[in-house]
Design a protein around this motif. Structure first.
Motif, PDB file in Angstrom:
ATOM      1  N   THR A 173      -2.286  -1.205   9.757  1.00  0.00           N
ATOM      2  CA  THR A 173      -2.673   0.184   9.505  1.00  0.00           C
ATOM      3  C   THR A 173      -1.996   1.161  10.454  1.00  0.00           C
ATOM      4  OG1 THR A 173      -4.598  -0.002  10.966  1.00  0.00           O
ATOM      5  CG2 THR A 173      -4.936  -0.511   8.626  1.00  0.00           C
ATOM      6  N   LYS A 174      -1.546   0.680  11.634  1.00  0.00           N
ATOM      7  CA  LYS A 174      -0.941   1.582  12.625  1.00  0.00           C
ATOM      8  C   LYS A 174       0.010   0.795  13.515  1.00  0.00           C
ATOM      9  CE  LYS A 174      -3.536   3.145  16.036  1.00  0.00           C
ATOM     10  NZ  LYS A 174      -4.548   3.924  16.775  1.00  0.00           N
ATOM     11  N   THR A 197      -6.860   0.606   1.420  1.00  0.00           N
ATOM     12  CA  THR A 197      -7.135   0.407   2.842  1.00  0.00           C
ATOM     13  C   THR A 197      -6.129   1.109   3.728  1.00  0.00           C
ATOM     14  OG1 THR A 197      -5.862  -1.653   2.762  1.00  0.00           O
ATOM     15  CG2 THR A 197      -8.244  -1.825   2.450  1.00  0.00           C
ATOM     16  N   SER A 198      -5.209   1.872   3.120  1.00  0.00           N
ATOM     17  CA  SER A 198      -4.159   2.580   3.875  1.00  0.00           C
ATOM     18  C   SER A 198      -3.440   1.630   4.821  1.00  0.00           C
ATOM     19  CB  SER A 198      -4.751   3.767   4.649  1.00  0.00           C
ATOM     20  OG  SER A 198      -5.258   4.730   3.758  1.00  0.00           O
ATOM     21  N   THR A 251       0.584   4.902   6.420  1.00  0.00           N
ATOM     22  CA  THR A 251       0.825   5.820   5.298  1.00  0.00           C
ATOM     23  C   THR A 251       2.241   6.382   5.312  1.00  0.00           C
ATOM     24  OG1 THR A 251      -0.204   7.546   6.658  1.00  0.00           O
ATOM     25  CG2 THR A 251      -1.588   6.484   5.005  1.00  0.00           C
ATOM     26  N   ASN A 307       4.383   4.621   2.702  1.00  0.00           N
ATOM     27  CA  ASN A 307       4.000   4.622   1.289  1.00  0.00           C
ATOM     28  C   ASN A 307       5.179   5.080   0.432  1.00  0.00           C
ATOM     29  OD1 ASN A 307       2.575   4.539  -1.069  1.00  0.00           O
ATOM     30  ND2 ASN A 307       1.306   6.326  -0.654  1.00  0.00           N
ATOM     31  N   PHE A 337       2.417  -1.327   0.023  1.00  0.00           N
ATOM     32  CA  PHE A 337       1.449  -0.415   0.638  1.00  0.00           C
ATOM     33  C   PHE A 337       0.177  -0.447  -0.190  1.00  0.00           C
ATOM     34  CE2 PHE A 337      -0.663   3.693   0.961  1.00  0.00           C
ATOM     35  CZ  PHE A 337      -0.868   3.756   2.337  1.00  0.00           C
ATOM     36  N   ALA A 389      -3.121   1.309  -1.083  1.00  0.00           N
ATOM     37  CA  ALA A 389      -3.732   2.627  -0.946  1.00  0.00           C
ATOM     38  C   ALA A 389      -5.203   2.543  -0.568  1.00  0.00           C
ATOM     39  CB  ALA A 389      -3.564   3.403  -2.252  1.00  0.00           C
TER      40      ALA A 389
END
Length: 896
Positions: free
Chosen positions: A888-889, A802-803, A768, A771, A798, A800
């Motif tokens: 995601t990370k 599924t972040s 995120t 974004n 990006f 949204a």
């Protein structure tokens, strides 16, 4: 929502007539109406589906797969709200459920014969595609759009659609809902609003045609003509009508209308309405709601009691407030009719000044810190009791009773008889810091050049009223969003007053990197409505008047531009930029542009570098500034350094070295130094070139050394590199090897070989954080992340729903910063379908990638690593299709 019971033609009468005729034929069996029953059920709402597969890009295509995986099988259900019988809806079928609507692009005419209005359809989406066609999210077939260099979703075959769709029951028109749109300001282009309103059957209230009685809906056999509808606030919305429609030759109706149709979206046009037929224009006569013809309290109560949505101006009398400790107004005892009044957050208005009945009053919310609360509340303004009030808002239940909501509290949305209200307009000025220009003055100057300032270094003052969205179609001032919801961090919109919602009266403000974090609405939503003064140049910006190259600011309640820190005064310099980060005491000063000095490495050598390549807001004027130097304590006043530059043909980029009298670059006295600089080769990079000995004996007191990179907008941007800056260090510079060719001056193999460095404590960056900057560059937690499309067909984005950040085939992620020993990427669960290789430019992946991975782990010892996505989904279940990596990370473990 109000059900439309009489507008759309249906089948009910025909079915009843057929039944009646057959009942008279005693010699025949009564005919049986076969009612279709679907054998599948919806497992996801349309709203959730749209969010799950949303992409901000103007065009894209995404597959909905896999038939063998029931957890990835999506089924939706909705009722048909469109009809192509009048030939205005073109090869499209629109369905709606309780949450949203979506268009299906089908290569067939006369769809209405098989899919009647009000018919419920259940659709198994397995193997289908979802995406956008010029901004409109829809279901269909993927097609390559060469001009846009992207995939888009267009017509699927009717046979393919029929194989996935099942009818369920008979058409029921009475179950179709319309979404009331009382004003066009609510139709912003931010992602949440786009998903909510695209393809909905809507009723535009209290509107009229701009060319009513003069123009026709369209032109004969044209692909479509736009005619503008105008709402009560004077804002416009395009109605697009085909030249093949049955009503193209009809003159635009005059008078006050409610207009019903499918709300669509198209590229640079933005929102547009598609009429189902000409009966969608409903004359409502002299309907109240305008400021000069407001609703009465009785009319609003009647509408709310009937469940009819509405919006507009209402006239009444202030008769009280909601009593203390009341959360739900259930009787007249819950209203405080007489003073002294205790609360200041509500008003109660009635049809007359002496009314005391609950069914004849409306409860009004008074937003905090607004003009409405300041001038209207009875606790602080007891003299308002009994006065006539004119107020704008939505007809909606509030605190359990009849009410008015949606009033922003701005000065232009209410009037109280005999109460003067200060609109807060800012006086005109001369552009100085002491007397800034106001917004209206910048609008009046009407700048026409996006690259050359009409005036430079001027101050402008106004109210922060919103932002310009950057996702999807072009970023334009006319599409300004007058709230902080979904705000970008790249720009602001200033208005003449805090309550302005007219983009034509506003200006755009560019937020360069140096002040971006301090001012943007995404980080500071509470800044909405605050007074801001900025210093910059007057340009045409995002299609309208604006300020670019903003370098200083002052904001009420938020401070002003911090003075560049002097830090500890030094008596020598011996800087090789080791470690890949900004050295202590050094600083990057952004005068203009969205790029900054960075610190890559090659072959175990770190250096400072700057380029305009991949920047989006030229000109680029960036300074790498040394710590403050006390020349009175410097014994060897000879400055040396090394420089390097790449080629890539002609370039307008310039590079210079200066002595500055202060860290305030804009206002400091600057003296350019004469020295030897690298010369750009025809291609690739030069070697590092010694500057020669630069005599600084003429300088006394405190000075700064500044390395300036400047380039206007250009076809090619040079990259300049600086290393081994020395003053009073007792040695001279050496040469230096070419740090690498191509576009990546920090390329090369892992300098530490296959033996990874010992990692330190990790820093964690969620997807995120990127974004709004994908594709593009984000710096956070001390590292810079650059997402690029490269030679692929789809730019990174990006997602949204599924972040996650999605990097498509051939795309890349470059991470630069302090040396890294380990990076762990967490992969989105839906990446298993298109999972592919993620190849690093240095170090290695350990363990190697495999089918079923939930993480990807890199090990090495580098401050500059580029990961490239494989072309095909070799590790996913959709083998052979274009590959993707969905992150995601990211966890980064610095090298100790």
């Amino acid at each position: 929502m109000k059900k439309i019971k009489s507008y759309i033609l249906g089948l009910t009468a025909a079915i009843m007539a057929g039944t009646a005729l057959s009942a008279c034929q005693d010699d025949f069996d009564n005919p049986v109406i076969e009612v279709p029953q679907a054998t599948i059920e919806a497992n996801i709402s349309i709203a959730d589906l749209k969010a799950q597969f949303w992409n901000d890009a103007t065009n894209y295509a995404d597959s909905i797969y896999d038939a063998d995986d029931p957890t990835h099988r999506y089924v939706i259900a909705g009722r048909v709200v469109s009809s192509d019988e009048a030939s205005n809806v073109f090869k499209s079928l629109v369905i709606q459920d309780e949450t949203a609507a979506i268009a299906l692009s089908i290569n067939s005419y006369n769809l209405y014969l098989n899919y009647r209005v009000g018919q419920e359809i259940v659709i198994d989406l397995t193997g289908m595609h979802i995406g956008k066609y010029n901004g409109l999210q829809q279901l269909g077939r993927p097609e390559w759009y060469a001009n846009g260099n992207a995939w888009e979703v267009t017509f699927m075959s009717p046979e393919f659609f029929a194989a996935h769709a099942q009818l369920n029951g008979l058409p029921q028109r009475q179950l179709i809902d319309t979404i009331a749109v009382p004003n066009f300001a609510m139709l912003t282009p931010n992602p949440g609003t786009l998903r909510r309103y695209q393809s909905q059957l809507v009723r535009l209230q209290n509107v009229h045609f701009e060319d009513a009685g003069k123009e026709k809906f369209s032109e004969y056999h044209s692909s479509g003509v736009n005619r503008n509808l105008v709402d009560q606030a004077g804002q416009t919305l395009a109605v697009r009508t085909s030249g093949y429609s049955t009503f193209w030759n009809t003159t635009l109706p005059e008078g006050n209308l409610d207009v019903v149709g499918i709300l669509s979206y198209y590229g640079t046009t933005g929102w547009q309405l598609i009429l189902i037929d000409e009966n969608g224009c409903i004359n409502v006569g002299d309907r109240p709601g305008a400021k000069d013809n407001p609703y009465t309290v009785e009319q609003v109560v009647e509408n709310e009691a009937a469940g009819t949505p509405g919006n507009g101006w209402i006239k009444g009398y202030i008769v009280g407030t909601v009593a203390p400790e009341v959360e739900t107004v259930a009787s007249a005892d819950d209203i405080q009719w007489e003073g002294p009044f205790i609360l200041n957050n509500t008003l109660v208005i009635g049809s007359s000044a002496d009314v005391r009945a609950l069914d004849k009053v409306l409860v009004v919310s008074l937003p905090a810190e607004t003009a409405l609360r300041q001038y209207g509340n009875l606790r602080d303004n007891p003299g308002n009791l009994g006065k006539e009030i004119l107020i704008k808002g939505n007809f909606e239940q509030y605190m359990g009773t009849f009410g008015i909501t949606g009033n922003t509290g701005r000065a232009d949305e209410f009037e109280i008889d005999g109460v003067p209200i200060d609109s807060g307009e800012i006086a005109e000025g001369d552009g100085t810091e002491a007397s800034p220009y106001n917004v209206a003055q910048i609008v009046a100057k009407n700048p026409s050049d996006t690259q050359t300032a009409l005036e430079s270094g001027v101050w402008v003052k106004g109210y922060i009223v919103g932002y310009m969205p950057t996702g999807g179609s072009s970023t334009l001032l006319k599409d300004a969003v007058f709230s902080a919801d979904g705000a970008t961090n790249l720009n602001l919109v200033l208005g003449p007053t805090a309550d302005c919602t007219d983009a034509s009266k506003c200006i755009g403000i560019q937020l360069p990197v140096a002040i971006r974090d301090a001012l943007n609405l995404a980080t500071h939503p509470d800044y909405l409505g605050k007074v801001l003064a900025v210093k910059g140049g007057i340009f045409k910006y995002c299609g309208g008047p604006g300020i670019k190259n903003t370098s200083e600011y002052k904001i009420d309640g938020g401070g002003d531009t911090p003075t560049p820190p002097v830090g500890d005064v030094v008596t020598s310099l011996n800087e090789g930029f080791e470690g890949g980060t900004m050295p202590a005491g050094w600083s990057n000063v952004n005068i203009s542009g969205d790029k900054a000095w960075y610190f890559p490495s090659f072959d175990n050598n770190y250096y400072a570098a700057m380029t305009g390549y991949k920047g989006t807001t030229p000109p680029f004027d960036q300074w790498l500034l040394s710590p403050a130097i006390d020349m009175s304590q410097v014994t060897d006043k000879v400055l040396t350094f090394e420089s390097q530059v790449n080629g890539y043909g002609s370039t307008e980029t310039t590079f210079g070295v200066y002595v500055l009298t202060s860290a305030d670059v804009a206002n400091a006295t600057k003296t350019e130094l004469h020295c030897t600089l690298a010369t750009a080769p025809a291609s690739g990079y030069s070697g590092f070139v010694p500057s020669g000995n630069i005599d600084l004996s003429a300088y006394t007191g405190t000075i700064y050394i500044g390395f300036r990179y400047y380039s206007p907008q250009a076809a090619n941007y040079a990259t300049w590199c600086v290393d081994n800056v020395k003053l009073n260090a007792g040695n001279t510079p050496g040469g230096g090897d070419n740090p690498g060719g191509g576009d990546n001056p920090g390329g090369g193999d892992n300098p530490g070989g296959d033996t990874p460095a010992e990692p330190g404590d990790a820093v964690t960056i969620m997807a995120t954080a990127f974004n709004g900057n994908v594709p593009g560059t984000t710096t956070t937690e001390g590292y810079t992340f650059d997402f690029e499309k490269n030679g692929g067909s789809t730019a990174p984005a990006f997602h949204a729903g599924t972040s996650a950040v999605r990097i498509y085939a051939k795309g890349s992620l470059k991470i630069t910063g302090a040396p890294m020993a380990k990076i762990v990427f967490t992969i989105a669960s839906d990446n298993r379908y298109r999972y592919t290789t993620f190849t690093p430019s240095a170090g290695k992946l350990d363990p190697e990638q495999a089918v079923g991975d939930e993480t990807i782990t890199w090990v090495g010892n580098s401050g500059d690593v580029t990961f490239t996505v494989g072309d095909l989904a070799t590790l996913g279940s959709e083998s052979g299709k274009p590959g993707q990596i969905r992150i995601t990370k990211i966890e980064i473990y610095p090298a100790k």
